[in-house]
Design an enzyme around this catalytic site. Structure first.
Site, PDB file in Angstrom:
ATOM      1  N   GLU A 136       0.827  -1.218   0.000  1.00  0.00           N
ATOM      2  CA  GLU A 136       0.000   0.000   0.000  1.00  0.00           C
ATOM      3  C   GLU A 136       0.858   1.264   0.000  1.00  0.00           C
ATOM      4  O   GLU A 136       0.630   2.200   0.759  1.00  0.00           O
ATOM      5  CB  GLU A 136      -0.962  -0.009   1.197  1.00  0.00           C
ATOM      6  N   ASP A 145      -8.436  -9.075   3.979  1.00  0.00           N
ATOM      7  CA  ASP A 145      -8.185  -7.983   4.915  1.00  0.00           C
ATOM      8  C   ASP A 145      -9.203  -7.897   6.043  1.00  0.00           C
ATOM      9  O   ASP A 145     -10.074  -7.035   6.007  1.00  0.00           O
ATOM     10  CB  ASP A 145      -8.171  -6.659   4.132  1.00  0.00           C
ATOM     11  N   GLU A 183     -12.613  -2.260  12.161  1.00  0.00           N
ATOM     12  CA  GLU A 183     -12.599  -1.521  10.898  1.00  0.00           C
ATOM     13  C   GLU A 183     -13.701  -2.001   9.957  1.00  0.00           C
ATOM     14  O   GLU A 183     -14.355  -1.200   9.290  1.00  0.00           O
ATOM     15  CB  GLU A 183     -11.227  -1.693  10.223  1.00  0.00           C
TER      16      GLU A 183
HETATM   17  O1  GCW Z   1      -7.091  -2.953   6.366  1.00  0.00           O
HETATM   18  C1  GCW Z   1      -6.168  -2.073   5.804  1.00  0.00           C
HETATM   19  C2  GCW Z   1      -6.490  -0.760   6.422  1.00  0.00           C
HETATM   20  C3  GCW Z   1      -5.324   0.178   6.444  1.00  0.00           C
HETATM   21  C4  GCW Z   1      -4.152  -0.532   7.079  1.00  0.00           C
HETATM   22  C5  GCW Z   1      -3.811  -1.744   6.226  1.00  0.00           C
HETATM   23  C6  GCW Z   1      -2.680  -2.558   6.836  1.00  0.00           C
HETATM   24  C7  GCW Z   1      -2.475   0.373   8.505  1.00  0.00           C
HETATM   25  O2  GCW Z   1      -7.586  -0.201   5.725  1.00  0.00           O
HETATM   26  O3  GCW Z   1      -5.710   1.295   7.187  1.00  0.00           O
HETATM   27  O4  GCW Z   1      -3.038   0.294   7.230  1.00  0.00           O
HETATM   28  O5  GCW Z   1      -4.921  -2.595   6.166  1.00  0.00           O
HETATM   29  O6  GCW Z   1      -2.989  -3.516   7.531  1.00  0.00           O
HETATM   30  O7  GCW Z   1      -1.537  -2.242   6.606  1.00  0.00           O
END
Ligand code: GCW
Length: 725
Positions: free
Chosen positions: A317, A391, A419
């Site tokens: 990311e 995720d 989240e």
């Molecule tokens: O789930 C996603 C989140 C990000 C997070 C990323 C990760 C810290 O939306 O906010 O970043 O995973 O786990 O690196």
């Protein structure tokens, strides 16, 4: 380090505040599960008092001071009795001492020494045993290391809090996993990524000079469930954390946490040598870069002798990483591992990597990358893997990496902060989610090769092991936003210590320690908690659907998200609904992600005969009229699940309302209001998703279900510019 005297003054201050708190009636949740309110049942209270007439406690280190203070608070609160020291052992006594310090006149030290061994029994483990000599009863808590005594005492206090029989104790307990850490996604400006309970606990501006009393309570809470590490800052890390200015602040927190057996770790930014070190490159094979990290590690250990190590998000990311220089994740991790090795630190290297430019199912990418590196990581590297391949969704199958890298120590990463599960306003007990993953059978050896055995190191004989939970704490008075979200912090810790516990027994303990010891109250709450996660799966992402939430902030439903710069961040990428059907074909005819699992798992998920409904649309793309096990068509089943999930939230709300006047007013009203939001949002999810998918199925919502009262357009036009993210 904080001078020891200052530390105890702070502790005393805290004790006084705590006592004042006790006398106030309304409960704001600050005390978490460490309430120590007086046991109402007099008979039980008296029986405890009889057994703990005196306390024999050896040692005056900072850890033992913590032990004594905690026990003293607990006895005072629960029994209304002070901790009375006495070493003559003529009355019923609670004995707390390391094996070598046990009073040899009455106890056979050798016998205890042998009881503290075997089966990877750790220094952090403990034994609690009742011994009778003539007419005197001794309750003995012993361990090889002081942290073992700390955990033993917290265990003992829990027995009192939950009103267990303590007449004939014979308990032996040792953590199954070595590194049991929280990951705080906390930024240095005190915002928290994916945080829904206020700002970061760490008051960086006032550190290192100002120590909030809540730092101590945070440490107590963690120690009480066996959490022994905390990564203070976000994995999307600011390089500033490694500057001398911030390291001093980190050291102050490390000093506070040390007596509670908690080590501090830091997330690092891979490009730190460039960002703050003045180097041109961060290439892990460059000798200057390697030296920079070695020097940085030495500098940290000078300030924090028990520093835990680094957590790294690299080439994920948008974060920098070794691949920027054509190197591998192993090259990057090993460079840091070498820097930490002389000091005893570890590297937790995240496997959460995927790239939009790689034209491969996202569910396969981390596996593809890391399986090739098996055997290349240094022995102080743990690869940290999220529980599922996408995720932290409400439900995912276990990550195929678990079990697939026998030569690499894999850590679990769970997300405690919600989240994708309703932020902090939905009541979702995650104990059941954690257990589902830990108990999942990878079959990589044979039956019983569970994910838990992969991560505790036992399956492949690893000596280091770890588990991480992305924290849900913040400056909200009750720490976690929703009082029930405290249970997720609690359950994470208990399972990190012992993954064989059931989600139900943990929830029961938590309720008794937090809300009520009365079974008529405990049972309905337990029922709510135990079904809560399944309800959430149903009103959000039933039958294996995933990743259909709001864009960016992830708040609420948005299955319509498409045409964004990254297709692996859209919803349509994951649900693949069209006129014919819905679901992501991950079998041989599709992305074949199912092939990453061991044969029995692969076969189970591949075949429609055996694939559990829970994972159906995760692995299969099916016609809307496909006939399910229930006899319903897929479309009808989807509707029924959405409606059932939401309907059960209404029932949860009603069950809670029935508890009025039976539990603390403030807590009652807090949850009552949360439940109103929860119900509203469950219906929102249900309506928005059913209406959206109907545009593809073209089929009517079953007639026994009420029609959504708003249009799809209405839901699609909602926007939440300031939703937390
Ligand atoms: O789930 C996603 C989140 C990000 C997070 C990323 C990760 C810290 O939306 O906010 O970043 O995973 O786990 O690196």
């Amino acid at each position: 380090m904080i001078p020891i005297r200052k530390f105890y003054t702070i502790l005393l201050l805290f004790l006084m505040i705590y006592m004042i708190n006790l006398s106030l009636k309304a409960d704001d949740g600050y005390r978490l599960w460490l309430k120590y309110d007086k046991i109402e049942n007099e008979a039980i209270r008296e029986s405890y008092k009889k057994l703990i007439q005196k306390t024999f406690l050896i040692g005056n280190s900072s850890v033992m001071q913590v032990v004594e203070n905690e026990l003293s608070m607990a006895l005072h609160g629960l029994l209304g009795q002070p901790l009375l020291h006495n070493n003559d052992l003529t009355q019923n006594t609670l004995i707390i001492a390391l094996e070598n310090d046990l009073p040899s006149a009455i106890l056979d030290r050798e016998k205890y020494a042998t009881s503290l061994t075997g089966d990877n029994f750790s220094d952090q483990g403990f034994v609690i045993r009742t011994i009778r000599k003539s007419a005197v009863t001794y309750t003995v808590i012993t361990a090889r290391g002081e942290s073992g005594l700390l955990y033993g005492v917290f265990h003992f206090i829990r027995l009192l809090q939950t009103c267990q029989d303590i007449d004939n104790l014979n308990i032996k307990s040792s953590p199954k996993i070595k590194h049991r850490v929280l990951n705080h996604w906390d930024n240095l400006d005190r915002t928290v990524e994916r945080g829904y309970s206020g700002f970061s606990l760490w008051d960086w501006q006032k550190l290192p000079d100002y120590i909030h009393s809540y730092y101590i309570d945070y440490a107590r809470a963690n120690a009480s469930v066996g959490i022994n590490g905390t990564v203070l800052n976000n994995v999307n890390a600011s390089p500033q954390i490694l500057t001398p200015l911030y390291l001093k602040k980190v050291a102050a927190l490390a000093d506070v946490f040390r007596p509670y057996g908690i080590k501090v770790y830091l997330s690092i930014r891979f490009s730190a040598p460039i960002d703050i070190g003045g180097l041109k490159r961060a290439d892990p094979l460059d000798s200057e870069v390697r030296q920079w990290w070695a020097d940085k590690a030495a500098e940290i250990y000078e300030l924090i002798p028990n520093f835990g190590g680094f957590l790294v998000k690299a080439n994920s990311e948008g974060q920098p990483g070794p691949q920027d220089y054509g190197r591998t994740h192993a090259d990057g991790a090993n460079m840091l591992a070498e820097a930490l090795k002389p000091h005893g630190g570890v590297v937790m290297w995240r496997a959460f990597v995927y790239d939009n430019k790689v034209k491969e199912d996202r569910a396969k990418q981390a596996y593809n990358e890391f399986v090739l590196l098996d055997g290349q990581f240094n022995d102080n590297v743990l690869v940290q893997v999220k529980n599922g391949p996408i995720d932290f969704q409400p439900r995912e199958p276990f990550h195929p990496l678990f079990g697939a890298t026998p030569k690499t120590s894999l850590m679990m990463e769970f997300q405690i902060t919600q989240e994708y599960l309703g932020f902090s306003t939905h009541l979702v007990y995650l104990g059941t989610l954690f257990k589902e993953v830990l108990d999942a059978d990878t079959y990589v050896r044979d039956m019983g090769s569970t994910v838990a055995k992969v991560i505790d190191g036992s399956l492949h004989g690893h000596s280091i092991s770890g588990i991480a939970g992305v924290a849900n704490t913040g400056t909200d008075r009750n720490w976690t936003g929703h009082i029930f979200a405290q249970a997720n912090w609690y359950a994470y810790g208990r399972l990190a210590w012992d993954h064989t516990l059931t989600a139900e027994e943990i929830a029961r303990d938590w309720i008794k320690m937090t809300l009520s010891r009365d079974d008529d109250i405990v049972n309905p709450i337990l029922e709510m908690m135990m079904e809560s996660r399944e309800n959430t799966v149903n009103y959000m992402t039933p039958l294996g659907l995933h990743h259909i939430m709001g864009w960016d902030h992830h708040y609420g439903p948005a299955p319509w998200i498409k045409d964004k710069p990254r297709d692996d961040w859209t919803s349509v990428y994951y649900h693949r609904a069209n006129e014919e059907g819905i679901g992501f074909d991950r079998t041989e005819t599709g992305s074949n992600a199912v092939s990453l699992y061991a044969k029995p798992v692969r076969q189970k998920f591949s075949s429609l005969e055996t694939c559990p409904d829970e994972y159906l649309l995760w692995f299969h793309h099916l016609d809307w009229t496909y006939v399910m096990r229930s006899g319903n068509t897929l479309w009808d089943e989807l509707c029924y699940r959405y409606y059932d999930g939401a309907e059960r939230v209404t029932r949860m709300k009603e069950a809670w309302n029935d508890l009025q006047d039976k539990i603390d007013d403030e807590i009652y009203n807090h949850v009552k209001q949360m439940m109103i939001i929860h119900e509203k949002e469950a219906i929102w999810w249900r309506n928005a998703c059913v209406l959206y998918f109907q545009t593809f199925s073209g089929l009517p919502i079953p007639t026994d279900l009420v029609r959504p009262d708003k249009s799809l357009e209405y839901y699609m036009n909602l926007s939440f510019p300031f939703a937390p993210k």
